[in-house]
Design an enzyme around this catalytic site. Structure first.
Site, PDB file in Angstrom:
ATOM      1  N   GLY A   1     -14.384  37.445 -47.125  1.00  0.00           N
ATOM      2  CA  GLY A   1     -14.410  38.863 -47.420  1.00  0.00           C
ATOM      3  C   GLY A   1     -15.722  39.335 -48.000  1.00  0.00           C
ATOM      4  O   GLY A   1     -15.853  40.490 -48.393  1.00  0.00           O
TER       5      GLY A   1
ATOM      6  N   ARG B   1     -33.210  38.438 -53.820  1.00  0.00           N
ATOM      7  CA  ARG B   1     -33.204  39.162 -52.541  1.00  0.00           C
ATOM      8  C   ARG B   1     -31.773  39.577 -52.197  1.00  0.00           C
ATOM      9  O   ARG B   1     -30.859  38.744 -52.152  1.00  0.00           O
ATOM     10  CB  ARG B   1     -33.759  38.261 -51.430  1.00  0.00           C
ATOM     11  CG  ARG B   1     -33.639  38.890 -50.025  1.00  0.00           C
ATOM     12  CD  ARG B   1     -34.797  39.801 -49.740  1.00  0.00           C
ATOM     13  NE  ARG B   1     -34.556  40.694 -48.607  1.00  0.00           N
ATOM     14  CZ  ARG B   1     -34.616  40.337 -47.312  1.00  0.00           C
ATOM     15  NH1 ARG B   1     -34.905  39.096 -46.981  1.00  0.00           N
ATOM     16  NH2 ARG B   1     -34.403  41.232 -46.369  1.00  0.00           N
TER      17      ARG B   1
ATOM     18  N   GLN C   1     -19.308  43.882 -53.193  1.00  0.00           N
ATOM     19  CA  GLN C   1     -19.074  42.754 -54.094  1.00  0.00           C
ATOM     20  C   GLN C   1     -19.172  43.178 -55.551  1.00  0.00           C
ATOM     21  O   GLN C   1     -18.338  42.797 -56.387  1.00  0.00           O
ATOM     22  CB  GLN C   1     -20.096  41.647 -53.805  1.00  0.00           C
ATOM     23  CG  GLN C   1     -19.843  40.905 -52.506  1.00  0.00           C
ATOM     24  CD  GLN C   1     -18.518  40.178 -52.511  1.00  0.00           C
ATOM     25  OE1 GLN C   1     -18.325  39.232 -53.265  1.00  0.00           O
ATOM     26  NE2 GLN C   1     -17.589  40.633 -51.697  1.00  0.00           N
TER      27      GLN C   1
ATOM     28  N   GLY D   1     -21.647  37.108 -55.664  1.00  0.00           N
ATOM     29  CA  GLY D   1     -20.209  37.314 -55.530  1.00  0.00           C
ATOM     30  C   GLY D   1     -19.422  37.136 -56.810  1.00  0.00           C
ATOM     31  O   GLY D   1     -18.353  37.723 -56.974  1.00  0.00           O
ATOM     32  N   GLU D   2     -19.925  36.336 -57.735  1.00  0.00           N
ATOM     33  CA  GLU D   2     -19.174  36.057 -58.955  1.00  0.00           C
ATOM     34  C   GLU D   2     -19.866  36.597 -60.211  1.00  0.00           C
ATOM     35  O   GLU D   2     -19.556  36.193 -61.322  1.00  0.00           O
ATOM     36  CB  GLU D   2     -18.953  34.547 -59.080  1.00  0.00           C
ATOM     37  CG  GLU D   2     -18.186  33.991 -57.891  1.00  0.00           C
ATOM     38  CD  GLU D   2     -17.829  32.524 -58.035  1.00  0.00           C
ATOM     39  OE1 GLU D   2     -16.912  32.202 -58.807  1.00  0.00           O
ATOM     40  OE2 GLU D   2     -18.464  31.698 -57.359  1.00  0.00           O
TER      41      GLU D   2
END
Length: 738
Positions: free
Chosen positions: A476, A628, A638, A704-705
């Site tokens: 996702g 980047r 995200q 993402g985290e």
């Protein structure tokens, strides 16, 4: 009147184009299907996992007669008739199994909801009906389900993880004793569960000696090798297919008992078997974010310079498999501490084994550190934003390793300007709007820049289009899109003319989709393949993109196919070999010679109704620097999801436990609370440009985290600013403010 919404950020320096998602149209039209919907040969049977009704004890009897009498039942697997299985290892042991206990290993019950049988029937309804009629009798013992329960065992983490060492940097006790201001506080985070929209499922069938698995997975090569070890077959005879994953967040990285049970059931009846874990079974046969407890002592001098940092963390884990996230070595690198002391303990009890959950170590440890930073800033009478900026560091204070790049202060400035932080009255209960007490809070966000080896096969076709094949995953995050963009930028091809295939163990191995490593790792391998293709086309080394574009356009021969490969600088060929064997090798973050992290700053407004104590978050701002940014559109998504999850973690999510029976109470999405639209209002995201040429080929850090890490500390500080009351245990509920 509805507001216009433009979700497409304009590209800035060091950012790629915000092109739409590669698979977007297919997903919204239903053309892209997920693992459980993939076709199988012949008519499938259906498996129903039967799980334990007690949390601790042993099975003393099994009565199968009524269950076998249900029309359509084909097989019942229990520990009594399960074929022999090979040994597998958990993450702590270098493997991918969720637990050290094998599927259907014996009569012992070690946690609530432990899988104890598989019923296979011609229909889902028959399998479910038979599950109600399959009778187990137990000898039950009192479980120890949480901190403070009688029978839990506390151990230093070093006893189960030989690689762990507590940090002792100078004398933290002496530094704290000499400090002008000291915070000594305890913080707590709860058990939380993944509740992805896509349920956990496995479809298994055999084609002669070959096993085919359709399963949502964050690591198809790891699943392939782990199940081969369990079933004692050649890994080349295992084919795993997982083209799309409908949410994972760490929960689909480990190999659960479900996979082997489905494979054994399919082998026994000679037909494909579909096993879908029900929502409540997802709480117990898989993992979760473990409970944690923290004691933080943090000090500064009269001028506000940090002195000592002492952090003791306890993690609640399983008695059978001592899973731990740790993470204090990361918080120890965050500021210019003059002395550091950290200790990590595990507390083992009668619960299922935890597993990774988005930002697994960082969410609890940063919550504790950043909460203490906010409390210490208030004690010293210093604005919490300025307090962080004045204690910035360019090196890891513990080992002196310099940061490759660190844009925390730039993020703090950008967030403060956008949020209007300068208008904050620092006194608690000083800001209000009618019946609403208004509070503003802030926090740092961070996540280590991590990478793994990867390969990728790129095929250049005669018509100027290209094909990328890699056994990586899109959970996702937009990895399909970003892989196409990376090749397009490297070869001068429109990404719309690049086909990307992922999530299939027949493709060259890619990394596990976790730890924010996919973009950096996969695009680096894709870039290597594209460079090799350019060389084969006769493009001189060092030539620009125009030369590559021209060479592709002039291509007249047969299609070209190359295998790209990339190994992070701090790893070697053995790491790549391990990946081919289904292993996981991740590097980054705190290294001996350099320190690599992405950073962010989060500011939040909280409103607490003075009469009802209802808590609302009308707006939140996050500014992030992640090297980047390959695609600002997917990055925006995200960051947006991370901030919303952070609000959820602070105010909503908690898995409730029956302390007497050791069972999860709210094991469904009706009672496991997450935000709804009314809970999420204004979310502002700022992408701070950052260049880092030391981390990998493309300068990608991974995001993402990142965004959900700092949010809970910002919210609890805003609650204090609004009400004058410090809440140190998550989630914050109305009853905490009465």
């Amino acid at each position: 009147m509805a507001q216009d919404y433009n979700p497409v950020p304009q590209p800035k320096a060091n950012m790629g184009q915000p092109i739409p998602r590669y698979e977007a149209v297919g997903k919204v039209t239903g053309a892209k299907i997920y693992a459980d919907d993939l076709p199988v040969p012949g008519k499938p049977a259906y498996g129903w996992m039967v799980t334990s009704g007690i949390a601790k004890g042993r099975i003393t009897g099994i009565d199968e007669a009524a269950a076998r009498a249900v029309a359509g039942v084909q097989a019942i697997l229990t520990y009594r008739n399960r074929p022999p299985l090979g040994e597998t290892k958990t993450f702590a042991g270098g493997g991918l199994a969720i637990t050290d206990r094998a599927p259907l290993a014996g009569p012992e019950i070690e946690h609530d909801g432990q899988p104890i049988a598989l019923i296979v029937a011609d229909s889902f309804e028959a399998a479910r009906e038979a599950s109600f009629r399959l009778k187990f009798t137990y000898e039950e013992s009192d479980p120890a389900p949480t901190f403070g329960s009688e029978g839990v065992v506390e151990r230093p983490l070093g006893e189960v993880n030989p690689g762990y060492e507590p940090i002792r940097f100078k004398d933290a006790d002496a530094a704290l004793a000499a400090s002008a201001h000291v915070i000594d506080a305890e913080y707590a985070t709860p058990t939380q569960h993944h509740n992805a929209i896509e349920l956990f499922s496995t479809t298994a069938y055999w084609d002669g000696p070959r096993l085919v698995l359709h399963e949502p997975s964050q690591y198809v090569w790891g699943l392939k090798h782990t199940i081969a070890k369990q079933l004692q077959i050649d890994p080349d005879n295992v084919h795993v297919v997982s083209p799309f994953v409908g949410g994972a967040f760490g929960s689909k990285g480990a190999v659960t008992h479900r996979t082997a049970m489905a494979a054994l059931g399919a082998k026994q009846i000679g037909r494909p078997v579909k096993v879908v874990a029900m929502r409540d079974q997802g709480f117990t046969h898989n993992g979760h974010r473990q409970e944690t407890r923290h004691r933080v002592r943090l000090g500064c001098d009269a001028a506000g310079r940090l002195t000592g940092y002492d952090h003791r963390q306890s993690e609640f884990t399983s008695r059978v498999s001592p899973y731990s996230n740790g993470g204090l070595e990361k918080t120890a690198a965050m500021y210019a501490f003059q002395a550091v002391k950290t200790d990590n303990y595990i507390v083992q009890g009668d619960r299922n084994v935890p597993t990774f959950m988005r930002s697994p170590a960082e969410v609890p440890t940063v919550y504790a550190l950043e909460s203490a930073m906010n409390e210490l800033a208030a004690a010293a009478g210093i604005d919490p934003v300025e307090f962080r900026k004045m204690n910035d560091t360019r090196v890891n204070p513990v080992n002196g390793a310099p940061y490759t790049s660190r844009s925390l202060n730039e993020c703090l400035d950008a967030a403060a300007e956008s949020f209007g932080w300068s208008r904050r009255n620092p006194a608690p209960r000083s800001m209000r709007d009618g019946d609403w007490l208004v509070g503003w809070g802030c926090s740092m966000a961070m996540y280590p820049t991590q990478m793994s080896p990867s390969t990728a096969r790129v095929t250049l076709r005669r018509n100027g289009s290209a094909l990328i094949e890699v056994a990586a995953h899109d959970v996702g995050t937009g990895c399909y899109t970003i892989a196409a963009q990376a090749a397009g930028e490297r070869l001068g091809i429109d990404p719309g003319r690049i086909e990307v295939r992922m999530g299939d163990s027949r493709y060259p191995p890619g990394p596990i989709s976790g730890g924010s490593i996919s973009t950096a790792s996969v695009t680096s391998a894709v870039a290597d393949a594209c460079d090799k293709l350019a060389a084969q086309l006769g493009v001189p080394e060092g030539a620009g993109i125009d030369a590559r574009r021209a060479a592709v356009a002039a291509m007249t021969g047969p299609e070209l196919e190359v295998l790209g490969r990339w190994i992070p600088p701090s790893l070697d060929e053995k790491a790549l070999e391990a990946m081919y064997d289904g292993g996981v090798r991740i590097t980054g973050g705190n290294l001996e010679e350099r320190t690599m992290f992405a950073f962010g700053a989060e500011m939040v407004e909280v409103r607490v109704n003075e009469r009802t104590r209802e808590i609302r978050v009308p707006r939140i701002t996050g500014a992030f620097a992640g090297g980047r940014i390959m695609n600002p559109r997917t990055a925006h998504s995200q960051y947006l999801g991370g901030l919303i999850w952070g609000i959820s973690s602070a105010l909503h999510e908690k898995t409730e436990i029956d302390m007497r029976r050791g069972r999860y109470v709210n094991d469904n999405i009706a009672e496991y609370l997450i935000p709804v639209n009314a809970d999420i209002q204004q979310v502002d995201i700022i992408m701070v440009p950052e260049v880092d040429n030391e981390i990998n080929v493309l300068g990608v850090k991974g995001i993402g985290e990142l965004a959900n890490v700092g949010t809970p500390a910002a919210i609890t500080d805003a609650v204090w600013h609004a009400t004058g009351k410090r809440i140190r245990e998550l989630p914050v509920r109305i009853e905490d403010l009465l």
